[in-house]
Design an enzyme around this catalytic site. Structure first.
Site, PDB file in Angstrom:
ATOM      1  N   GLU A   1      73.635  70.698 -11.920  1.00  0.00           N
ATOM      2  CA  GLU A   1      74.516  70.157 -10.890  1.00  0.00           C
ATOM      3  C   GLU A   1      75.400  69.012 -11.392  1.00  0.00           C
ATOM      4  OE1 GLU A   1      71.339  70.875 -10.534  1.00  0.00           O
ATOM      5  OE2 GLU A   1      71.066  72.105  -8.736  1.00  0.00           O
TER       6      GLU A   1
ATOM      7  N   PHE B   1      59.434  69.002   1.478  1.00  0.00           N
ATOM      8  CA  PHE B   1      59.744  69.623   0.194  1.00  0.00           C
ATOM      9  C   PHE B   1      61.236  69.476  -0.111  1.00  0.00           C
ATOM     10  CE2 PHE B   1      60.918  73.481  -2.284  1.00  0.00           C
ATOM     11  CZ  PHE B   1      60.288  73.116  -3.468  1.00  0.00           C
ATOM     12  N   GLN B   2      61.531  68.960  -1.276  1.00  0.00           N
ATOM     13  CA  GLN B   2      62.906  68.771  -1.751  1.00  0.00           C
ATOM     14  C   GLN B   2      63.737  67.881  -0.832  1.00  0.00           C
ATOM     15  OE1 GLN B   2      64.486  72.652  -2.924  1.00  0.00           O
ATOM     16  NE2 GLN B   2      63.596  72.320  -4.949  1.00  0.00           N
TER      17      GLN B   2
ATOM     18  N   LYS C   1      69.707  71.759   7.003  1.00  0.00           N
ATOM     19  CA  LYS C   1      69.652  73.215   7.031  1.00  0.00           C
ATOM     20  C   LYS C   1      69.888  73.742   8.446  1.00  0.00           C
ATOM     21  CE  LYS C   1      67.059  76.974   4.967  1.00  0.00           C
ATOM     22  NZ  LYS C   1      65.864  77.398   4.252  1.00  0.00           N
TER      23      LYS C   1
ATOM     24  N   MET D   1      79.476  56.180 -31.913  1.00  0.00           N
ATOM     25  CA  MET D   1      79.961  54.892 -31.429  1.00  0.00           C
ATOM     26  C   MET D   1      78.843  53.846 -31.425  1.00  0.00           C
ATOM     27  SD  MET D   1      82.552  53.252 -30.627  1.00  0.00           S
ATOM     28  CE  MET D   1      83.995  53.957 -29.839  1.00  0.00           C
TER      29      MET D   1
HETATM   30  C1  LIG Z   1      75.037  59.319 -20.630  1.00  0.00           C
HETATM   31  C2  LIG Z   1      75.277  58.299 -21.670  1.00  0.00           C
HETATM   32  N1  LIG Z   1      74.254  57.823 -22.406  1.00  0.00           N
HETATM   33  C3  LIG Z   1      74.477  56.897 -23.361  1.00  0.00           C
HETATM   34  C4  LIG Z   1      75.728  56.413 -23.589  1.00  0.00           C
HETATM   35  C5  LIG Z   1      75.965  55.356 -24.645  1.00  0.00           C
HETATM   36  N2  LIG Z   1      76.854  55.874 -25.688  1.00  0.00           N
HETATM   37  C6  LIG Z   1      78.170  55.607 -25.741  1.00  0.00           C
HETATM   38  S1  LIG Z   1      78.942  56.340 -27.025  1.00  0.00           S
HETATM   39  C7  LIG Z   1      77.504  57.007 -27.563  1.00  0.00           C
HETATM   40  C8  LIG Z   1      77.469  57.860 -28.786  1.00  0.00           C
HETATM   41  C9  LIG Z   1      78.173  59.132 -28.637  1.00  0.00           C
HETATM   42  O1  LIG Z   1      77.841  59.947 -29.722  1.00  0.00           O
HETATM   43  P1  LIG Z   1      78.534  61.341 -29.907  1.00  0.00           P
HETATM   44  O2  LIG Z   1      78.510  62.104 -28.637  1.00  0.00           O
HETATM   45  O3  LIG Z   1      77.951  62.022 -31.085  1.00  0.00           O
HETATM   46  O4  LIG Z   1      80.060  60.943 -30.171  1.00  0.00           O
HETATM   47  P2  LIG Z   1      80.694  60.059 -31.357  1.00  0.00           P
HETATM   48  O5  LIG Z   1      80.656  58.636 -30.951  1.00  0.00           O
HETATM   49  O6  LIG Z   1      79.880  60.322 -32.593  1.00  0.00           O
HETATM   50  O7  LIG Z   1      82.092  60.568 -31.472  1.00  0.00           O
HETATM   51  C10 LIG Z   1      76.436  56.654 -26.738  1.00  0.00           C
HETATM   52  C11 LIG Z   1      75.042  57.056 -26.963  1.00  0.00           C
HETATM   53  C12 LIG Z   1      76.761  56.916 -22.777  1.00  0.00           C
HETATM   54  N3  LIG Z   1      78.026  56.483 -22.891  1.00  0.00           N
HETATM   55  N4  LIG Z   1      76.527  57.860 -21.845  1.00  0.00           N
END
Ligand SMILES: Cc1ncc(C[n+]2csc(CCOP(=O)(O)OP(=O)(O)O)c2C)c(N)n1
Lengths: 183, 570
Positions: free
Chosen positions: B50, B112-113, B162, B474
């Site tokens: 979802e 439930f749910q 529902k 990042m």
């Molecule tokens: C749902 C979520 N969890 C954690 C983060 C923290 N976060 C920001 S950038 C990043 C790394 C992203 O890695 P990747 O998808 O491999 O992309 P890259 O930076 O290597 O291009 C993380 C973990 C986030 N933005 N969103």
């Protein structure tokens, strides 16, 4: 500083929750909150007191307007306004001390609304500090129970609403001239 | 007056709102609605989670400007939507989410749910509804659409029990019109303010426009371009503002902020007037507020009064539709004489080009910048590119030069990993004729890659470019810069994405050299079905320049030049 708003909201389920949640999630501390029906059917009136600086106050006001059920927000902090709290104070009163207590209550223009063999219930309305002084005066006798409402506010005079709105607008002038919050 | 069930009323109202596509996932509490759906001209896209449905609705909305719709069952279906709703909230994207709820007599019984989804989403929706009777459905739906798209747009959730879906009532669409009080139309910009702002603009010597997402949301990109052309004022763009002015426009300086161009940020610091249009001075664009644009007067135009003065005190705050404001300014605008200022900005570019990875000698490695640059060249800046969150997102913003509005779709405010693939599916549904590319990291892709199945099931031609660097890039970069290269929990193993895509029946290939990029991109474009490209890029590259969080905007970490590899000039 304490900022007081009078907020008119449509009387829909959850509306109070929305108002409270909005203030809470933006990190402001609610000092007092009272809610009841407004004079218009289907509307509720909230008196909300929040600890905030004037900038933050303008922001809270604008954010409140984002709520679909909020119809108007008046910042009445610096507008001629009647502020009232209500307190019920149960105070210990023996046969000997009873008349002293009643005298004190008279001085504060409060009234006794219930009498038991060993205690009285005193009803007091007024500004918060008046109620606090009464409480201090009664303390030596033994305050057994205290129930206090939050603040209720109503601006003075018949043009109160426009006056308050103008007042609120004035306060934001130095911040952002001419910003209309009712969007 | 016809008697319809709540479920039928729901779809009838949606159809009348112009809805043709919805994204959803069924379950017990929404089953009556799904059953009724078959009678209506609605294309339902069955998602795999979802969260995907909400991002699809969001991508749909961002690509088209229409309201996107997502549907889910109660409880776990509804809670799975929360991330997508919050994403839409922070980027002001108009979506309507419809959830089933347990029977009204069961509410509050931990049935439930059952979850209190209106309670859960209270802080992340613009507004939400709990509908417990069939005769409340029409009003809620009509109001929800109005709320979602009016003023500052945002997500709205309608939770329908529902029994409200099952029971029937007289249906009178007209009588269910929204309460006019719920929408506060923006005041027409006051003449005095418009005039004062014009005076400031005319007397400025170093003015700069800060252009944000509001220009797109307000449908004001044409007016904006006219404003820039007429006045000659250069513009800096926020991440979500990309596309508001063609990248090829000579007065478009490029992106500002944390990973913005160094010269743009310095220009902001040196400006004497900032004209902020539909942007909100987010901390990612201002850096340290104490030292932000200290010598500039500020004009801020935003439809949301709560944004004016929120982060940055302004001299003139105009709460209005940005398009109205631009139109009011237009007749009195004359071209400003800004030769010195433009020359100064040019000078600020300095050695930036030298530091650009694109211009560095070939060291045999494939860099993300190369990939994005080549996708840009191949698609002539016209594709809808949907990014995820991380380094690749910033590289996309830097190296894909968008010439059209609504062609960069990205989660800016919440920074939601897992956004790209589902949002791209939504964008492709909204704009079937557009070329749609996903640019996604190996981390974020794995958060919602199950939606490959959705893409395939719906036969959507979307190209996916995985920028695979073997890290949560990042975060690794932050660890490199600020945590002494201690790479805690950022090295990331991945499945073989080519095999994975093939399992879904999708064409795929891995690319790991620079000269193989263009052919792979061109082949993907030529292929009729979806294609996944696994670009295996340099693992430890970083996004430059960078303003460390909370630092002064002009004090950026620059990419070391080839002559100063030591990093001493950081
Ligand atoms: C749902 C979520 N969890 C954690 C983060 C923290 N976060 C920001 S950038 C990043 C790394 C992203 O890695 P990747 O998808 O491999 O992309 P890259 O930076 O290597 O291009 C993380 C973990 C986030 N933005 N969103």
């Amino acid at each position: 500083m304490s900022i007081t708003y009078v907020v008119q909201v449509a009387d829909k389920p959850g509306v109070l929750n929305r108002v409270v949640s909005l203030v809470r999630r933006r990190g402001y501390n609610i000092e007092s909150l009272t809610v009841g029906h407004a004079s218009t059917p289907g509307m509720s009136r909230i008196t909300l007191v929040v600890e905030a600086n004037p900038d933050a106050a303008a922001r809270i006001e604008a954010n409140l307007y984002k709520l679909v059920h909020v119809r108007s927000v008046q910042n009445v902090t610096d507008v001629p306004t009647v502020f009232r709290h209500l307190a019920l104070i149960k105070v210990a009163a023996t046969a000997q001390s009873r008349s002293q207590v009643i005298q004190l209550v008279d001085v504060f223009r409060a009234r006794v609304v219930d009498v038991a063999s060993d205690s009285l219930i005193v009803e007091a309305t007024g500004a918060d500090d008046k109620i606090d002084s009464l409480l201090e005066a009664l303390r030596p006798f033994g305050v057994l129970e205290l129930a206090k409402t939050g603040c209720l506010a109503m601006t003075r005079g018949s043009s109160a609403k426009t006056g308050a709105a103008a007042g609120a607008a004035d306060k934001t002038v130095e911040l952002d001239a001419g910003v209309s919050f009712s969007v | 007056m016809p008697r319809l069930t709540g479920a039928e009323i729901l779809w009838d109202c949606l159809v009348r709102e112009g809805v043709t596509d919805v994204f959803g996932y069924p379950g017990g509490a929404i089953l009556p609605a799904y059953d009724a759906m078959l009678k209506y001209p609605i294309r339902h896209v069955l998602v795999r989670h979802e969260q995907g449905a909400t991002h699809m609705a969001d991508g749909y909305a961002r690509a088209s400007g229409k309201v996107g719709v997502a549907v889910a069952t109660s409880g776990p279906g509804a809670t799975n939507m929360v991330t997508g709703i919050a994403t839409a909230m922070l980027d002001s994207s108009p979506i309507v989410c419809i959830t089933g709820q347990v029977g009204s007599r069961l509410i509050g019984s931990d049935a439930f749910q059952e979850t209190d989804i209106t309670g859960v989403t209270l802080p992340v929706t613009k507004h939400n509804y709990l509908v417990t009777r069939a005769d409340e459905v029409a009003h809620a739906v009509r109001e929800a659409f109005l709320v979602a798209k009016s003023g500052r747009p945002g997500p709205v959730l309608i939770d329908i029990t529902k029994d409200a879906q099952q029971s029937s009532c007289e249906y009178d669409w007209d009588a269910a019109a929204p309460d006019p009080d719920i929408v506060r139309s923006p005041a027409h910009p006051g003449d005095a303010q418009i005039q004062q702002a014009l005076e400031l603009i005319k007397s400025a010597r170093r003015p700069l426009v800060l252009a944000g997402h509001g220009l797109m949301l307000g449908g004001a990109t044409e007016e904006f371009r006219a404003f820039i052309d007429r006045s000659g004022i250069p513009a800096a763009i926020t991440l979500l503002g990309i596309g508001a002015l063609p990248a090829s426009h000579p007065l478009n300086l490029g992106m500002m902020g944390m990973h913005g161009e160094a010269w743009v940020n310095t220009a902001i610091q040196e400006a004497d007037l900032l004209i902020a249009l539909g942007m909100r001075f987010d901390d990612r664009v201002t850096g340290n507020l104490k030292t932000y644009a200290q010598n500039a007067r500020k004009i801020h135009v935003d439809i949301d009064p709560a944004e004016i003065g929120k982060n940055v005190p302004v001299d003139i705050g105009i709460v209005a539709d940005v398009r109205d404001v631009l139109r009011s300014w237009q007749p009195s605008l004359t071209r400003l004489d800004l030769g010195d200022w433009i020359a100064r900005i040019d000078a600020l570019k300095g050695d930036s080009a030298v530091r650009d990875i694109q211009n560095m000698p070939d060291d045999g490695h494939l860099y993300a910048a190369h990939v994005i640059h080549d996708i840009w060249r191949a698609t002539h800046g016209k594709a809808i590119v949907v990014t995820d969150v991380g380094q690749h997102q910033m590289w996309e913003a830097q190296y894909y030069h968008h010439d059209e509005p609504r062609t960069l779709i990205t989660s800016g405010g919440l920074g939601t990993m897992g956004f790209a693939l589902p949002a791209a599916i939504g964008a492709k549904m909204a704009c079937p004729d557009a070329e749609v590319w996903v640019v996604v990291g190996d981390g974020g892709f794995q958060m919602t890659m199950c939606e490959l199945a959705t893409m395939q099931q719906e036969n959507l031609k979307v190209n996916v470019a995985i920028i695979n660097n073997g890290y949560l890039g990042m975060v690794r970069q932050w660890q490199e810069f600020f945590y002494d290269r201690r790479y805690a929990a950022t090295p990331l193993s991945s499945p073989d994405f080519v095999t994975l895509a093939s399992a879904y029946g999708i064409e795929a290939r891995a690319v790991n050299t620079r000269h193989a990029v263009i052919p792979a991109v061109e082949q993907a474009r030529a292929h009729r079905g979806a294609v996944v490209l696994d670009f295996q890029v340099e693992q430890e590259d970083s996004v430059y320049p960078m303003v460390p969080a909370g630092a002064d905007l002009h004090k950026m970490i620059r990419r070391p030049t080839p002559l100063a590899e030591t990093g001493a000039d950081r």
